[in-house]
Design an enzyme around this catalytic site. Structure first.
Site, PDB file in Angstrom:
ATOM      1  N   GLU A 218       1.563  -1.110  -0.154  1.00  0.00           N
ATOM      2  CA  GLU A 218      -0.144  -0.123  -0.558  1.00  0.00           C
ATOM      3  C   GLU A 218       0.601   1.324  -0.011  1.00  0.00           C
ATOM      4  OE1 GLU A 218      -3.912   2.502   2.346  1.00  0.00           O
ATOM      5  OE2 GLU A 218      -2.798   0.589   3.319  1.00  0.00           O
TER       6      GLU A 218
ATOM      7  N   GLU B  77       4.942   4.526   3.270  1.00  0.00           N
ATOM      8  CA  GLU B  77       4.184   5.766   3.709  1.00  0.00           C
ATOM      9  C   GLU B  77       5.685   6.648   4.041  1.00  0.00           C
ATOM     10  OE1 GLU B  77       1.569   8.206   4.788  1.00  0.00           O
ATOM     11  OE2 GLU B  77       2.738   9.353   5.036  1.00  0.00           O
TER      12      GLU B  77
ATOM     13  N   ASP C 186      -3.329  12.385  -1.765  1.00  0.00           N
ATOM     14  CA  ASP C 186      -3.343  13.204  -1.767  1.00  0.00           C
ATOM     15  C   ASP C 186      -3.811  13.814  -3.240  1.00  0.00           C
ATOM     16  OD1 ASP C 186      -2.385  13.287   0.483  1.00  0.00           O
ATOM     17  OD2 ASP C 186      -0.636  13.458  -0.150  1.00  0.00           O
TER      18      ASP C 186
ATOM     19  N   LYS D 269      -4.865  21.651  -7.495  1.00  0.00           N
ATOM     20  CA  LYS D 269      -4.314  22.726  -8.277  1.00  0.00           C
ATOM     21  C   LYS D 269      -4.239  22.516  -9.680  1.00  0.00           C
ATOM     22  CE  LYS D 269      -3.847  26.477  -5.409  1.00  0.00           C
ATOM     23  NZ  LYS D 269      -2.710  25.985  -4.334  1.00  0.00           N
TER      24      LYS D 269
ATOM     25  N   THR E 217     -10.731   2.588   5.083  1.00  0.00           N
ATOM     26  CA  THR E 217      -9.057   2.514   5.627  1.00  0.00           C
ATOM     27  C   THR E 217      -9.852   3.880   6.908  1.00  0.00           C
ATOM     28  OG1 THR E 217      -9.306   4.765   4.066  1.00  0.00           O
ATOM     29  CG2 THR E 217      -8.259   2.620   3.398  1.00  0.00           C
TER      30      THR E 217
ATOM     31  N   TYR F 159      -9.555   6.947   6.272  1.00  0.00           N
ATOM     32  CA  TYR F 159      -9.899   8.194   5.591  1.00  0.00           C
ATOM     33  C   TYR F 159     -11.275   8.259   5.707  1.00  0.00           C
ATOM     34  CZ  TYR F 159      -5.791  12.131   5.624  1.00  0.00           C
ATOM     35  OH  TYR F 159      -4.737  12.944   6.271  1.00  0.00           O
ATOM     36  N   GLU F 160     -11.244   6.825   4.885  1.00  0.00           N
ATOM     37  CA  GLU F 160     -12.841   5.943   4.194  1.00  0.00           C
ATOM     38  C   GLU F 160     -13.865   5.917   5.220  1.00  0.00           C
ATOM     39  OE1 GLU F 160     -12.131   2.463   2.497  1.00  0.00           O
ATOM     40  OE2 GLU F 160     -13.915   2.010   1.829  1.00  0.00           O
TER      41      GLU F 160
HETATM   42  N1  SAH Z   1      -4.445   5.815   3.714  1.00  0.00           N
HETATM   43  C1  SAH Z   1      -4.801   6.505   4.774  1.00  0.00           C
HETATM   44  C2  SAH Z   1      -3.981   8.064   4.339  1.00  0.00           C
HETATM   45  C3  SAH Z   1      -4.705   8.826   3.259  1.00  0.00           C
HETATM   46  S1  SAH Z   1      -3.593  10.127   3.075  1.00  0.00           S
HETATM   47  C4  SAH Z   1      -6.339   6.493   4.064  1.00  0.00           C
HETATM   48  O1  SAH Z   1      -6.803   6.226   3.295  1.00  0.00           O
HETATM   49  O2  SAH Z   1      -6.775   6.369   5.914  1.00  0.00           O
HETATM   50  C5  SAH Z   1      -2.254   9.891   2.381  1.00  0.00           C
HETATM   51  C6  SAH Z   1      -1.055   9.221   2.822  1.00  0.00           C
HETATM   52  O3  SAH Z   1       0.073   9.192   1.705  1.00  0.00           O
HETATM   53  C7  SAH Z   1      -0.319  10.178   3.427  1.00  0.00           C
HETATM   54  O4  SAH Z   1      -0.050   9.603   4.502  1.00  0.00           O
HETATM   55  C8  SAH Z   1       1.033  11.100   2.678  1.00  0.00           C
HETATM   56  O5  SAH Z   1       2.253  11.300   4.118  1.00  0.00           O
HETATM   57  C9  SAH Z   1       1.507   9.917   1.766  1.00  0.00           C
HETATM   58  N2  SAH Z   1       1.957  10.085   1.185  1.00  0.00           N
HETATM   59  C10 SAH Z   1       1.615  10.891  -0.167  1.00  0.00           C
HETATM   60  N3  SAH Z   1       2.662  11.479  -0.782  1.00  0.00           N
HETATM   61  C11 SAH Z   1       3.131   9.617  -0.937  1.00  0.00           C
HETATM   62  C12 SAH Z   1       4.198   9.542  -1.470  1.00  0.00           C
HETATM   63  N4  SAH Z   1       4.890  10.366  -2.743  1.00  0.00           N
HETATM   64  N5  SAH Z   1       5.155   8.498  -1.540  1.00  0.00           N
HETATM   65  C13 SAH Z   1       4.324   7.633   0.095  1.00  0.00           C
HETATM   66  N6  SAH Z   1       3.700   8.789   0.925  1.00  0.00           N
HETATM   67  C14 SAH Z   1       2.908   8.845  -0.073  1.00  0.00           C
END
Ligand code: SAH
Length: 215
Positions: free
Chosen positions: A43, A68, A117, A121, A192, A194-195
């Protein structure tokens, strides 16, 4: 997700048996870490790791690696794993940009992207984890019979991802839904962090499954 800096989190991560600090040394050798030849599922952007930890508990025959980029978030996943000590789960603190330095071609059986994320933009579109910046990296590390599963509550990011994958000849959109929680695709769904947050506010959850194109 970026939490306030947690003092000492870097040291905890560096000293944990469940977290790789020099993952490039493991490239092509991840099965050796797990001491078996089970498939490896990853993941990317796992946040606090609830989803991947639950998967690892449910599926002992699959090896899971949570990725992460921020230690302040990763430490929460690590704390759970220090209690559970699941043999089929480990973590890497790294940026997705480096995936091909950490995994050999075809080494990964499945990739999960959850609530990545959105980078709303227009000028930031290349930073989205479903952009053509990243799709070639996923294609390289993924087993040709593997798949990529992507969930989000962000309609703009979902539409962008459908369009990007749809136009990329290396990928085929196997399935998608705009309301996962009211769709057969949602059977056995694992939420998850966030979900849970976004769906409790009434937001629909979007999901797509991509596979590498054949031939
Ligand atoms: N998957 C989790 C968190 C979502 S938030 C959920 O669904 O609850 C998105 C996460 O991706 C953040 O913790 C952020 O730090 C991480 N993230 C964003 N860009 C990333 C990258 N390029 N490489 C590794 N992690 C990244």
């Amino acid at each position: 997700m970026r939490l306030r800096n947690i003092p000492g989190s870097d040291e905890v991560i560096e000293n944990s048996l469940f977290c790789y600090n020099t993952p490039t040394e493991m490239r092509g050798k991840w099965s050796g870490h797990f001491r078996n030849n089970a498939p490896i599922h990853i993941e990317i952007g796992m946040g606090k790791g609830r989803f991947i930890t639950e998967l690892a508990m449910k599926n002992p025959g699959i090896n899971y690696i949570g990725i992460e980029k921020y230690s302040s978030v990763l430490i929460r996943a690590l704390e759970k794993q220090e209690d559970l000590q699941l043999l089929n789960l480990c973590f890497i603190r790294m940026n997705a940009d480096d995936l091909c330095k950490v995994f050999a071609p075809g080494e990964v059986g499945r990739i999960y992207l959850n609530f990545s994320d959105p980078w709303p933009k227009d000028r930031h579109y290349k930073r989205r984890l479903t952009s053509n910046t990243y799709l070639p990296l996923y294609k390289e590390i993924l087993n040709p019979n593997g798949c990529l599963e992507f969930k989000t509550d962000n309609e703009g990011l979902f539409d962008f991802s459908l369009e990007t994958a749809g136009q990329n000849p290396d990928w085929t959109i196997l399935q998608y839904t705009r309301d996962l929680h009211n769709d057969p695709m949602g059977q056995g769904n694992i939420m998850t962090e966030y979900e849970e947050k976004f769906s409790s506010r009434g937001n629909p959850i979007y999901k797509m499954i991509l596979v590498p194109s054949k031939g």
